[in-house]
Every structure is written in structure tokens, then in C-alpha cells.
Scaffold this active site. Sequence first.
Site, PDB file in Angstrom:
ATOM      1  CE1 TYR A  31      -4.026   1.844   0.108  1.00 44.01           C
ATOM      2  CE2 TYR A  31      -3.230   2.865   2.123  1.00 44.01           C
ATOM      3  CZ  TYR A  31      -4.145   2.808   1.088  1.00 44.01           C
ATOM      4  OH  TYR A  31      -5.171   3.716   1.034  1.00 44.01           O
TER       5      TYR A  31
ATOM      6  NE  ARG B 274     -21.541  -9.023 -11.188  1.00 48.06           N
ATOM      7  CZ  ARG B 274     -20.672  -8.030 -11.306  1.00 48.06           C
ATOM      8  NH1 ARG B 274     -20.574  -7.378 -12.464  1.00 48.06           N
ATOM      9  NH2 ARG B 274     -19.901  -7.678 -10.307  1.00 48.06           N
TER      10      ARG B 274
ATOM     11  N   GLY C  23      -6.895   0.036  -8.854  1.00 49.20           N
ATOM     12  CA  GLY C  23      -6.441  -0.779  -9.974  1.00 49.20           C
ATOM     13  C   GLY C  23      -6.825  -2.233  -9.782  1.00 49.20           C
TER      14      GLY C  23
ATOM     15  CG  PHE D  29      -8.428  11.595  -4.964  1.00 49.15           C
ATOM     16  CD1 PHE D  29      -8.050  12.840  -4.483  1.00 49.15           C
ATOM     17  CD2 PHE D  29      -9.312  10.836  -4.209  1.00 49.15           C
ATOM     18  CE1 PHE D  29      -8.545  13.324  -3.280  1.00 49.15           C
ATOM     19  CE2 PHE D  29      -9.819  11.315  -3.013  1.00 49.15           C
ATOM     20  CZ  PHE D  29      -9.430  12.560  -2.548  1.00 49.15           C
TER      21      PHE D  29
END
Length: 338
Positions: free
Chosen positions: A65, A187, A258, A281
Site C-alpha cells: 500500500y 455477468r 487498480g 487521487f
Amino acid sequence: QGQVVNFPAFRPFEAFQRRLLRLVGPSYIPNFQPSQTDISDGNVLVKMLAAPINPADINMIQGNYGSSAPLPAVAGNEGVGIVENPGTSQFQKGDWVIPAKPGFGTWRTDFSAAPSELIKISKDIPVEYAAGISSNPCTAYRLLSDFGNLEKGDVVIQNAANSSVGQCVAQIAKERGIHVINVIRSREGDELNALKEKMKAYGAENIVTEEELAHPSFLDNFSSLPKPKLAINSVGGSSATSIAKRLGQNGRMVTIGGMSRKPILVPTGALIFKNLTFEGFWMTRWILNSCPEERKAMLDDIVGLVKNNKLKLWYETVSLDSYQESIKASMEAKKDRK
């Protein structure tokens, strides 16, 4: 004695990541350890009421992270607690509080903290909403407030529209009179129809699959709407390319995630001839750079939306004893709840 969900400081860290992801037992993932509840030096004693599991929490444990905590550390970025002992602070016993900054470590039963590390939050909203208010609702609020100079009647396009952030974007935008084109993955028939109906139930409109977005008929179906001024990308890869292609002149694409783990492929023609802007952001950065007054105003606005039934979220609540199953479920694909 309180407890925390703690991730240990052993090496190699890569081995810990692999073991965490396999989720094969308590010896391989965060263990329960005593929490610290000292209220000396003007601290506030808080009992945790609820804490969500976000992808960012898992990413921090994995070590991939944007920020990290010194190990050993307590997991969990957001949550809500009730003040048990305010000490000498301005808080009152019974106040609900949330961490003032991310990375606080909320996966525990209780803790003590300096008053400056806490923000009072309204008790007039569901506890699940208070626990998760700092991340996804705030991210959606900032995206719609800070990018694209959006006004009533403008259009936003977003992928991963059924995600928690996507839900918030659709509802906050609708309250502001902004149209949103909500893009989701395809789906099977019944599952897709059920998801669309669920999204419509909280106010989402203009719901299309990625295949429908790429089809030539898309332009005809949405000819009554202006070209999007803002694209919100949570996926990357070809999905990001598809929503970027739909932007109008001087459009902006903001990436906040992502999910596909694939790079963003920028459409060259659109970049040149439409003068597109691509940026990222991160809510954590905004919090660290903002002043308390700015954050309070934002939180008050979001609380107001919740109280007026203008912002609804999907939550699945589980007990702390089931944390292993909850972590595993949070890492599964096609998540639409927290």
C-alpha cells in the site's frame, strides 16, 4: 482485557503475505493480543463498536500500500467507537468517535488515544455507516467536489460502479443533479439483472456493462446526455481505456484504484485531440493535507445525506470472532458490499 487483531513483525515478509493470502488458520494471519488502554497523559478511553474491512486494509498487511505502519502493528484504517472515559478531554462519555487519520489500527475491541487523534461523529446514523464514513463516502465526495468543475447537468462516467465508492458516487452525484454513467462487469443473465435492479434501488441510473460501453450503439443510447467531463477509474487496463474514450473535450480521468492489476492504456487520439488529463487521487493524502475544519464540513455534509436517506450503503455485519472468514470474503472478486 481488550484485544487487537495484530499482524506480527516476522521475516521474510513475503512469506507472511503468502500465508495471509492462503488464510489457512490463525497461526498464519493476524492474532488476538491484549490492547493498551492507559488513559494517563490526558488520553481518551474508547470502546470499538464496528470497523470495516477495506481493500486498503488488506494491502497494508500485504505490504503493498502507499503507506505502512511500524511492525508489529494493529490492522484496520477506519471504524467507530464510543467514549468510555473522556479523561480531561472535550469529549463526553457516550460520544461516538472515529480516527482523525488513516492507519490508526481499528481492528481491536478498545484503545486509548490522544484527543487530537479522534473526531466526534453523529450518533444519529447507523453504526455501520459511522464506521465506514471516512473512506468510500469521503472519496466519492472529494471526487465530485474537486475534479472536473462539475455543475448540475454534467456527466460523470465510472467503472466498478457497483463498488462501495461507486455506490457513493452515484448517489451523491444524483443529489447534486449530476448524471452518472455506471459501468459494471458483465455477468450471467440472472445475476446481471439482479445487480442492475439492486443498483437502481439506491438510485443508480444509466447502468451499462463494459461490453455495452464499447458497442457502437452506446452513442445512440446516450445521445441525450453531454459528453462526460469526468471519468473515475477503479479498474485500470482496457476498462480504463474504454471510459477514457467516452470523455469529452478537456475531460479528466481520475484513477483511485487498480482492481485489474493492469496498467492504464491511454487512448492516443483522445489524449491529443481531446486534450484529456489523467491523474490519481488518494484519500489519505487529502486527509493529511487538509485542515480539521475542511474535514468536519465534509463529514457533516455526508452525515446529512445519510440522515435524509440520500446516501445508502450495502453492509454485511459479522462478529469479531469471524474475522478470518470476513477477510477472505473481502478479497473475493465481484464485491459490492463492505
